[in-house]
Design a protein around this motif. Structure first.
Motif, PDB file in Angstrom:
ATOM      1  N   LYS A 149      98.426 -30.792  51.584  1.00 42.05           N
ATOM      2  CA  LYS A 149      98.257 -32.259  51.573  1.00 42.05           C
ATOM      3  C   LYS A 149      97.008 -32.330  50.869  1.00 42.05           C
ATOM      4  CE  LYS A 149      99.950 -32.781  56.275  1.00 42.05           C
ATOM      5  NZ  LYS A 149     101.056 -33.875  55.958  1.00 42.05           N
ATOM      6  N   GLY A 150      96.522 -31.500  49.621  1.00 38.61           N
ATOM      7  CA  GLY A 150      95.480 -31.482  48.944  1.00 38.61           C
ATOM      8  C   GLY A 150      94.065 -30.928  49.463  1.00 38.61           C
ATOM      9  N   TYR A 151      94.414 -29.944  50.715  1.00 39.01           N
ATOM     10  CA  TYR A 151      93.176 -29.201  51.246  1.00 39.01           C
ATOM     11  C   TYR A 151      93.209 -28.046  50.661  1.00 39.01           C
ATOM     12  CZ  TYR A 151      93.401 -32.800  54.875  1.00 39.01           C
ATOM     13  OH  TYR A 151      93.308 -33.844  55.572  1.00 39.01           O
ATOM     14  N   THR A 152      92.112 -27.129  50.598  1.00 42.87           N
ATOM     15  CA  THR A 152      91.925 -26.027  50.057  1.00 42.87           C
ATOM     16  C   THR A 152      92.362 -24.985  50.315  1.00 42.87           C
ATOM     17  OG1 THR A 152      89.853 -26.892  48.765  1.00 42.87           O
ATOM     18  CG2 THR A 152      90.113 -24.713  48.670  1.00 42.87           C
ATOM     19  N   TYR A 153      91.965 -24.783  51.833  1.00 35.38           N
ATOM     20  CA  TYR A 153      92.129 -23.669  52.959  1.00 35.38           C
ATOM     21  C   TYR A 153      93.048 -24.118  53.867  1.00 35.38           C
ATOM     22  CZ  TYR A 153      87.628 -22.572  50.384  1.00 35.38           C
ATOM     23  OH  TYR A 153      86.700 -22.664  49.455  1.00 35.38           O
ATOM     24  N   VAL A 154      93.728 -23.096  54.522  1.00 30.97           N
ATOM     25  CA  VAL A 154      94.440 -22.971  55.518  1.00 30.97           C
ATOM     26  C   VAL A 154      93.749 -21.904  56.617  1.00 30.97           C
ATOM     27  CG1 VAL A 154      96.495 -23.048  56.940  1.00 30.97           C
ATOM     28  CG2 VAL A 154      96.571 -23.879  54.548  1.00 30.97           C
ATOM     29  N   SER A 155      93.081 -22.427  57.543  1.00 34.77           N
ATOM     30  CA  SER A 155      92.705 -21.330  58.571  1.00 34.77           C
ATOM     31  C   SER A 155      93.600 -21.267  59.942  1.00 34.77           C
ATOM     32  CB  SER A 155      91.070 -21.672  59.057  1.00 34.77           C
ATOM     33  OG  SER A 155      90.438 -21.501  57.740  1.00 34.77           O
ATOM     34  N   LEU A 156      93.564 -20.192  60.422  1.00 33.58           N
ATOM     35  CA  LEU A 156      94.138 -20.052  61.937  1.00 33.58           C
ATOM     36  C   LEU A 156      93.301 -19.423  62.875  1.00 33.58           C
ATOM     37  CD1 LEU A 156      97.362 -18.064  60.191  1.00 33.58           C
ATOM     38  CD2 LEU A 156      96.975 -20.497  60.613  1.00 33.58           C
ATOM     39  N   LEU A 157      93.103 -20.179  63.877  1.00 29.85           N
ATOM     40  CA  LEU A 157      92.285 -19.695  65.071  1.00 29.85           C
ATOM     41  C   LEU A 157      93.037 -19.559  66.329  1.00 29.85           C
ATOM     42  CD1 LEU A 157      89.213 -21.921  64.134  1.00 29.85           C
ATOM     43  CD2 LEU A 157      89.318 -19.250  63.899  1.00 29.85           C
ATOM     44  N   LEU A 186      89.638 -13.299  61.278  1.00 34.29           N
ATOM     45  CA  LEU A 186      90.700 -12.545  60.263  1.00 34.29           C
ATOM     46  C   LEU A 186      91.339 -13.797  59.922  1.00 34.29           C
ATOM     47  CD1 LEU A 186      92.367 -10.178  59.072  1.00 34.29           C
ATOM     48  CD2 LEU A 186      93.747 -10.230  61.198  1.00 34.29           C
ATOM     49  N   GLY A 187      91.754 -14.891  60.408  1.00 28.44           N
ATOM     50  CA  GLY A 187      92.578 -15.858  59.771  1.00 28.44           C
ATOM     51  C   GLY A 187      92.183 -16.952  59.375  1.00 28.44           C
ATOM     52  N   ILE A 188      90.735 -16.710  58.922  1.00 27.11           N
ATOM     53  CA  ILE A 188      89.796 -17.844  57.934  1.00 27.11           C
ATOM     54  C   ILE A 188      90.351 -17.781  56.661  1.00 27.11           C
ATOM     55  CG2 ILE A 188      87.623 -18.853  57.663  1.00 27.11           C
ATOM     56  CD1 ILE A 188      88.423 -19.207  60.400  1.00 27.11           C
ATOM     57  N   SER A 189      90.322 -18.975  56.001  1.00 21.46           N
ATOM     58  CA  SER A 189      90.414 -19.277  54.539  1.00 21.46           C
ATOM     59  C   SER A 189      91.516 -18.640  53.932  1.00 21.46           C
ATOM     60  CB  SER A 189      89.107 -18.881  53.837  1.00 21.46           C
ATOM     61  OG  SER A 189      88.037 -19.589  54.540  1.00 21.46           O
ATOM     62  N   ASN A 190      92.690 -18.818  54.376  1.00 23.81           N
ATOM     63  CA  ASN A 190      93.958 -18.489  53.575  1.00 23.81           C
ATOM     64  C   ASN A 190      94.245 -19.711  52.654  1.00 23.81           C
ATOM     65  OD1 ASN A 190      96.231 -16.985  52.805  1.00 23.81           O
ATOM     66  ND2 ASN A 190      96.725 -16.505  54.876  1.00 23.81           N
ATOM     67  N   ARG A 191      95.292 -19.683  51.838  1.00 27.13           N
ATOM     68  CA  ARG A 191      95.668 -20.500  50.874  1.00 27.13           C
ATOM     69  C   ARG A 191      97.061 -20.548  50.943  1.00 27.13           C
ATOM     70  NH1 ARG A 191      91.605 -22.151  46.960  1.00 27.13           N
ATOM     71  NH2 ARG A 191      89.603 -21.007  47.304  1.00 27.13           N
ATOM     72  N   LEU A 192      97.802 -21.934  50.593  1.00 24.95           N
ATOM     73  CA  LEU A 192      99.173 -21.835  50.364  1.00 24.95           C
ATOM     74  C   LEU A 192      99.358 -21.382  48.656  1.00 24.95           C
ATOM     75  CD1 LEU A 192      99.833 -25.463  51.797  1.00 24.95           C
ATOM     76  CD2 LEU A 192     100.837 -23.235  52.556  1.00 24.95           C
TER      77      LEU A 192
END
Length: 214
Positions: A149-157, A186-192
């Motif tokens: 959707k145009g976001y830079t990061y995907v984080s998992l918490l 550990l789940g912070i700042s992943n990327r598609l």
């Protein structure tokens, strides 16, 4: 009759850019100041709800006139926030999806309460998300597809003490049968790495935050 999507505009950080989220078939709820925001931008909510303690009497009258329906409550003698009152209305309509806009802002207590409210959507099998100018937040207890959707990061918490059996496909850092514990980063700042990615979990509640800095 069931509907595809409900949009809730509530009283946190709002921007005219977020009106682009509206589609013609959406059922629109304005919660407190969110209702006034819609009306000031030419959008007529199907229902306005809340104690309306953040707007003037003149503005409330404007909300009453311009909304399809209005449900008011006493600002003192109530147990639910205006956003949760709107959430009740949204869930009662049994939509496929609920999108909450204006749920984040300077009040961290309200922001956290609204994020935790996503669990109510999970419990009723309704895809529920929060969106602002920098974040798209959702919650899963099973699996979901993440679109670019145009976001830079995907984080998992994790939203539960432990989330187990985490699988990621279509991400820069894939995971296979991973575990996340509450308090870990550990789940912070992943990327598609593609237009879509898949997230699956075996057990727990996983918060998924797509974000960008600007």
């Amino acid at each position: 009759m069931n509907i595809d999507r409900v949009l809730i505009f509530t009283g946190g950080n709002l921007s005219p850019k977020l009106l682009d989220e509206i589609e013609a078939s959406d059922y629109i709820i304005g919660a407190d100041r969110g209702a006034l925001f819609l009306i000031e931008h030419g959008i007529k909510p199907h229902i306005a709800v809340g104690d309306f303690d953040s707007i003037s009497k003149e503005q409330l009258e404007q909300v009453r006139i311009m909304s399809g329906d209005t449900m008011t409550c006493d600002p003192i003698q109530k147990d639910l926030t205006d956003t949760e009152l709107a959430m009740d209305i949204a869930l009662n309509r049994k939509p496929e999806q609920i999108l909450i806009i204006g749920a984040t802002g300077t009040r961290m207590d309200h922001t956290l309460a609204n994020i935790q409210m996503l669990t109510r959507g999970v419990e009723q099998h309704v895809q529920t998300s929060i969106v602002d100018l920098n974040n798209y937040i959702t919650l899963t207890n099973s699996s979901c597809m993440i679109e670019d959707k145009g976001y830079t990061y995907v984080s998992l918490l994790p939203m539960t003490p432990v989330v187990t059996g985490i699988y990621l496909e279509g991400f820069q850092y894939p995971l296979y049968n991973a575990t996340l514990h509450l308090g870990e980063s550990l789940g912070i700042s992943n990327r598609l790495t593609a237009e879509r990615g898949t997230i699956k979990i075996d057990d727990g509640l996983l918060l998924i935050i797509q974000s960008k800095d600007h």
